[in-house]
Write a protein that holds these residues in place. Structure first.
Motif, short mmCIF file in Angstrom:
data_model
loop_
_atom_site.label_atom_id
_atom_site.label_comp_id
_atom_site.label_asym_id
_atom_site.label_seq_id
_atom_site.Cartn_x
_atom_site.Cartn_y
_atom_site.Cartn_z
N UNK A 117 0.81 -1.25 0.03
CA UNK A 117 -0.06 -0.05 -0.09
C UNK A 117 0.86 1.26 -0.02
N UNK A 118 1.49 1.61 -1.14
CA UNK A 118 2.21 2.63 -1.50
C UNK A 118 3.20 2.30 -2.67
N UNK A 119 4.50 2.85 -2.48
CA UNK A 119 5.27 2.13 -3.54
C UNK A 119 6.60 3.24 -3.55
N UNK A 120 7.37 3.06 -4.69
CA UNK A 120 8.74 3.95 -4.71
C UNK A 120 8.34 4.82 -5.88
N UNK A 121 8.34 6.19 -5.41
CA UNK A 121 8.09 7.43 -6.19
C UNK A 121 9.38 8.19 -6.47
N UNK A 122 9.67 8.47 -8.00
CA UNK A 122 10.88 9.02 -8.39
C UNK A 122 10.14 10.09 -9.18
N UNK A 123 10.97 11.31 -8.75
CA UNK A 123 10.73 12.74 -9.27
C UNK A 123 11.73 13.52 -9.78
N UNK A 124 11.50 14.06 -10.91
CA UNK A 124 12.53 14.75 -11.76
C UNK A 124 12.39 16.19 -11.80
N UNK A 125 13.54 16.71 -11.81
CA UNK A 125 13.45 18.03 -11.90
C UNK A 125 13.17 18.83 -13.35
N UNK A 126 13.64 17.81 -14.37
CA UNK A 126 13.30 18.19 -15.66
C UNK A 126 11.95 17.90 -16.05
N UNK A 127 11.28 19.07 -16.40
CA UNK A 127 9.92 18.99 -16.77
C UNK A 127 9.29 18.32 -17.87
N UNK A 128 10.52 17.86 -18.79
CA UNK A 128 9.96 17.21 -19.97
C UNK A 128 10.69 15.75 -19.92
N UNK A 129 10.90 15.25 -18.53
CA UNK A 129 11.38 13.71 -18.35
C UNK A 129 10.35 12.87 -18.95
N UNK A 130 10.83 11.81 -19.57
CA UNK A 130 10.03 10.89 -20.04
C UNK A 130 10.17 9.38 -19.27
N UNK A 131 11.46 9.25 -18.80
CA UNK A 131 11.78 7.78 -17.99
C UNK A 131 12.54 8.48 -16.99
N UNK A 132 12.53 7.81 -15.96
CA UNK A 132 13.15 8.27 -14.68
C UNK A 132 14.09 7.02 -14.07
N UNK A 133 15.47 7.23 -13.71
CA UNK A 133 16.38 6.41 -12.98
C UNK A 133 16.89 7.22 -12.08
N UNK A 134 17.25 6.76 -10.90
CA UNK A 134 18.19 7.44 -9.65
C UNK A 134 19.29 8.06 -10.42
N UNK A 135 19.55 9.41 -10.32
CA UNK A 135 20.77 10.14 -10.81
C UNK A 135 20.53 11.41 -10.68
N UNK A 136 21.28 12.19 -11.32
CA UNK A 136 21.51 13.73 -11.25
C UNK A 136 19.81 14.16 -11.67
N UNK A 137 19.45 14.88 -10.86
CA UNK A 137 18.32 15.68 -10.97
C UNK A 137 16.98 14.77 -10.60
N UNK A 138 17.10 13.69 -10.08
CA UNK A 138 16.26 12.91 -9.47
C UNK A 138 16.04 12.70 -8.20
N UNK A 139 14.88 12.73 -7.65
CA UNK A 139 14.83 12.46 -6.19
C UNK A 139 13.49 11.59 -5.64
N UNK A 140 13.44 11.28 -4.74
CA UNK A 140 12.43 10.08 -4.21
C UNK A 140 11.41 10.66 -3.34
N UNK A 141 10.12 10.14 -3.15
CA UNK A 141 9.33 10.62 -2.29
C UNK A 141 8.48 9.22 -1.52
N UNK A 142 8.12 9.65 -0.37
CA UNK A 142 7.26 8.56 0.24
C UNK A 142 5.89 8.58 -0.54
#
Length: 845
Positions: A476-501
């Motif tokens: 009941x939840x999951x692993x959320x990745x958020x990008x600083x790049x407004x035009x991002x289409x695929x995300x992996x942990x690295x520069x400009x990517x953060x995580x959220x609960x």
């Protein structure tokens, strides 16, 4: 902003009494929040209305003052640092601190039920697809699925063809990446079954957020995660053939990008963290190398890609797999979750056929649709992709990097140069089987905290499902990745990517859950089982590196203190000997040359090229600890970080001796805190024994080296006092002897005194005690090599007389300790072909 939201915030203002500015500030933030045009947003729906569960969140947040909100954010940052949350970017050797965002991703319970149904449907469907592909092959023979869409994938594992995994299940842990589509529904972006990562990070995100915003977490009725992991563990245990199975988490090793997560999950779930080298195949079973010999492994949760799991039947270049593993799986000797070959479902070539497969196998449509996909191995699909080339995203059909796609990443022809666009088109025309065309979608956005204001940012959500004794269950939840790049289409942990609960918000209070078993029928145990050889090895060297670091720090402190003493002949001799112990003539082939005392001490503290420096030894200790991370507490890891920070601080070219003494003492204080923590909190089981043996061996060898250097037959009083200082025995000596430092009493205190915790005799006695508690391989009553060497050395020291000792005898003690260390490694740290089983008694007395 809706009138409902405004009134809710004003109501919160009135309840806040003297803290009215917070709700108004949040009202301003929300008023300035603008969702991106044409992009679905989590906070603002397609009609421009704030979603109700986000309204609940901001109303609850308004109860905190601005200062309190800042304090909670700082607390979250501190918790991330203190727990050592980290990840590694592919190709990098050092870890990065975990980037945790300020706000959670919120999902309403009603909406979550739809996601849950779709994920369970998809997990069950893919399991049936894998069973058919590796079994009867009806989907291919009946023309529902093209054979080349399967066989063209590197993730199709041919040795698993016609193999039925134990229990008939190919999938036991499944993940799916989703995002909100243009129609407001959740869409599937990709399936994950090879070795899905992120569940451990999701759990750690939850721990941090629930502590930083405890009241908020409770008041919003956030669904708990512990129950999911408890049932997953129960499902793995039920899959084994034994009632009390040994379950391991199979890791690629400490240089894996997600090793921190793997260690955290192993500790949380109570699994053994094992590498391929820790395992050996015997008699159609998989065994773990332990200090008590080979012990059977019943279940392995695989975090290694299938291609690397067995160098005999898979990739022969693998150094992280276990020879014979696939054959044991084939014969049902071990349960592996997920079974090798399950990564096939990650191939994009299959996506276009999945709706038809769902109708055929279950008679139902997919609850969660995926983005439209055309596999170019099909002529009609390839024609459609080429006819609409500039309106497509082109991606690899399999896990590969075909021509035209840099590092296998998806590309949009409309955004490519004419040369690259034409080259990609020709590549598809030439070998379309390697490509898919997909509908262009932009990731949906969620509110983030950006410079004190709310801003929309693209995200992906990874949802996890586990096979439990009652069937599939979704976290009941999951692993959320958020990008600083407004035009991002695929995300992996690295520069400009953060995580959220990720918070699933229920309408009523949520029952507290725990990983602890229910009921009072739990069998009491006081031992943790047999220690894996690799863990024992690293605990042993962890102890040795800590002791070496302490010895170097004591030498630096003593050397700096002697550098400012009155320059007598004895003091100069002692200082010269200290310098020889601290600094070799050459470091990695470079001549050290003449150095001032401050320069010598600075190199001994901070020079990473000098393997005996404090910084290098602290780094080595942390590396050894990283491999056994699941066995160490958060506090130990925190102090290790502090120690490394103290010994990697930038210093001026020639700091004064007094400053270097302060820094050495600060690092010694960190080591003392670490020693106290280990002494008080480590369970007195095998792991403790090896850690302490490592320290005792190293301390004994170091004391012999110091005694040989400073307690020679003609040693001066300054040399003898230097030795007492280095072994921290000045006070004890002066309380026993009214005379100044004399050779025989100093030698006795350093080498032979069984009551001095710094003496060689004391170290050998403690080592003998530890060895007597460790398991033996044979039941014939004969001493094993480590016990035999320890007892002989113990007896030799016990009958020695300080007045009759000479340099040769002291060197003999040191050599015996080195032989003892080698014997311990040969016996307990089983490697390669020396893996042995413990003998079982068969006769009667």
């Amino acid at each position: 902003m809706t009138d409902q939201l405004k009134e809710s915030l004003r109501s919160a203002d009135r309840r806040a009494g003297g803290r009215a500015s917070v709700a108004r500030q949040i009202e301003n933030w929300i008023a300035d929040y603008h969702a991106l045009d044409g992009v679905p947003d989590e906070f603002i729906d397609s009609h421009g209305v704030a979603r109700a569960h986000w309204v609940r969140f901001f109303v609850a947040l308004a109860r905190y003052s601005q200062k309190e909100i800042a304090q909670r954010f700082n607390m979250a940052d501190r918790l991330v640092r203190e727990t050592g949350m980290s990840y590694r970017v592919y190709g990098e050797t050092s870890e990065r601190s975990w980037p945790l965002g300020r706000l959670p991703l919120l999902i309403d319970a009603a909406e979550w039920r739809t996601i849950e149904r779709g994920v369970i449907q998809r997990a069950e469907l893919w399991d049936r697809v894998l069973a058919d592909i590796y079994g009867e092959g009806r989907l291919v023979s009946d023309g529902v699925l093209p054979a080349s869409a399967v066989l063209g994938s590197n993730d199709f594992v041919r040795p698993m063809h016609h193999v039925t995994p134990p229990g008939g299940r190919w999938l036991r842990f499944y993940a799916v990446d989703i995002g909100r589509g243009p129609d407001g529904r959740w869409w599937v972006l990709g399936d994950r079954a090879q070795a899905p990562s992120g569940a451990g990070y999701a759990l750690e995100n939850r721990v941090v957020f629930s502590r930083a915003f405890a009241n908020l977490y409770r008041d919003l009725n956030v669904d708990r995660l512990a129950g999911f992991f408890r049932e997953f563990r129960a499902g793995l245990a039920e899959s084994a053939s034994r009632s009390e199975p040994r379950i391991g988490l199979l890791t690629p090793g400490p240089y894996s990008q997600t090793y921190h997560e793997q260690a955290y999950l192993a500790r949380y779930l109570g699994f053994l963290l094992v590498e391929g080298g820790d395992l050996v195949v015997r008699d159609d079973k998989v065994h773990v190398r332990t200090i008590a010999g080979l012990k059977r492994a019943d279940v392995l949760w695989r975090r290694i890609d299938a291609d690397w799991i067995d160098p005999l039947e898979m990739n022969a270049a693998s150094r992280i797999g276990t020879p014979g593993m696939v054959d044991v799986i084939r014969k049902g000797g071990v349960v592996v979750a997920n079974a090798p070959g399950s990564g096939l479902i990650e191939s994009r070539s299959l996506l276009g056929y999945l709706p038809a497969i769902a109708r055929r196998l279950s008679g139902a449509e997919l609850v969660l649709p995926h983005i439209a996909t055309w596999w170019c191995g099909d002529r009609r699909a390839a024609r459609h992709v080429l006819d609409n080339f500039d309106d497509m995203a082109i991606a690899s059909a399999f896990h590969a990097s075909p021509p035209g796609l840099e590092q296998g990443r998806p590309a949009q022809p409309a955004e490519m140069s004419p040369e690259r666009r034409d080259a990609l088109r020709r590549a598809i025309e030439r070998r379309g089987v390697d490509y898919v065309g997909q509908e262009i979608v932009k990731l949906s956005t969620t509110p983030t905290w950006n410079g004190g204001a709310l801003a929309p940012r693209p995200f992906t959500l990874r949802v996890f499902a586990a096979l439990t004794p009652e069937g599939w269950r979704v976290m009941p939840g999951g692993f959320c990745r958020i990008s600083d790049n407004l035009d991002a289409r695929a995300l992996s942990m690295g520069e400009g990517v953060s995580s959220a609960d990720v918070w699933v918000l229920e309408d009523k209070p949520v029952e507290m859950t725990t990983l602890l078993p229910r009921g009072d029928d739990v069998r009491i145990v006081r031992q943790l089982g047999n220690l894996p050889s690799r863990a024992a090895d690293n605990l042993f060297w962890f102890g040795r590196y800590l002791e070496r670091a302490e010895a170097t720090l004591r030498l630096v402190r003593c050397f700096c203190a002697r550098a400012v003493d009155v320059d007598t002949a004895g003091a100069a001799q002692a200082r010269a000997k200290l310098q020889r112990l601290l600094l070799p003539r050459r470091i990695e082939g470079e001549d050290v040359g003449d150095r001032t005392p401050a320069e010598v001490a600075s190199l001994a503290l901070y020079e990473m090229k000098l393997h005996s420096s404090g910084a290098a030894l602290a780094y080595a200790a942390r590396n050894a600890a990283a491999i056994i991370r699941e066995r160490l507490t958060q506090e130990i890891w925190q102090i290790l970080g502090d120690l490394q920070d103290r010994l990697t601080m930038p210093v001026s070219p020639a700091p004064p001796e007094a400053e270097l003494i302060d820094r050495a003492e600060g690092a010694l204080h960190a080591l003392a805190a670490l020693s106290g923590l280990i002494q008080e909190n480590f369970n007195r089981v095998a792991g403790w024994s090896f850690l302490d043996i490592g320290r005792r061996v190293e301390r004994g060898i170091a004391t012999c080296t110091l005694a040989h250097a400073f307690a020679e037959r003609d040693s001066s009083v300054e040399n003898l006092e230097t030795l007492l200082d280095l072994i921290d025995s000045q006070i004890t000596y002066r309380s026993r002897y009214l005379v100044g430092a004399a050779l025989a009493p100093v030698r006795d205190m350093a080498l032979l005194d069984p009551n001095n915790p710094r003496s060689v005799a004391f170290q050998v006695a403690r080592i003998s005690e530890h060895l007597s508690t460790l398991p033996t391989l044979r039941q014939d009553g004969m001493l094993e090599a480590p016990q035999r060497i320890a007892r002989m050395l113990d007896a030799e020291i016990a009958v020695a007389e300080a007045a009759k000792l000479d340099g040769q005898k002291i060197v003999g003690f040191e050599q015996s300790l080195s032989r003892l260390a080698e014997a311990i490694e040969d016996r307990y740290f089983q490697r390669g072909s020396n893996a042995m089983r413990a003998e079982t008694l068969k006769g009667l007395a």
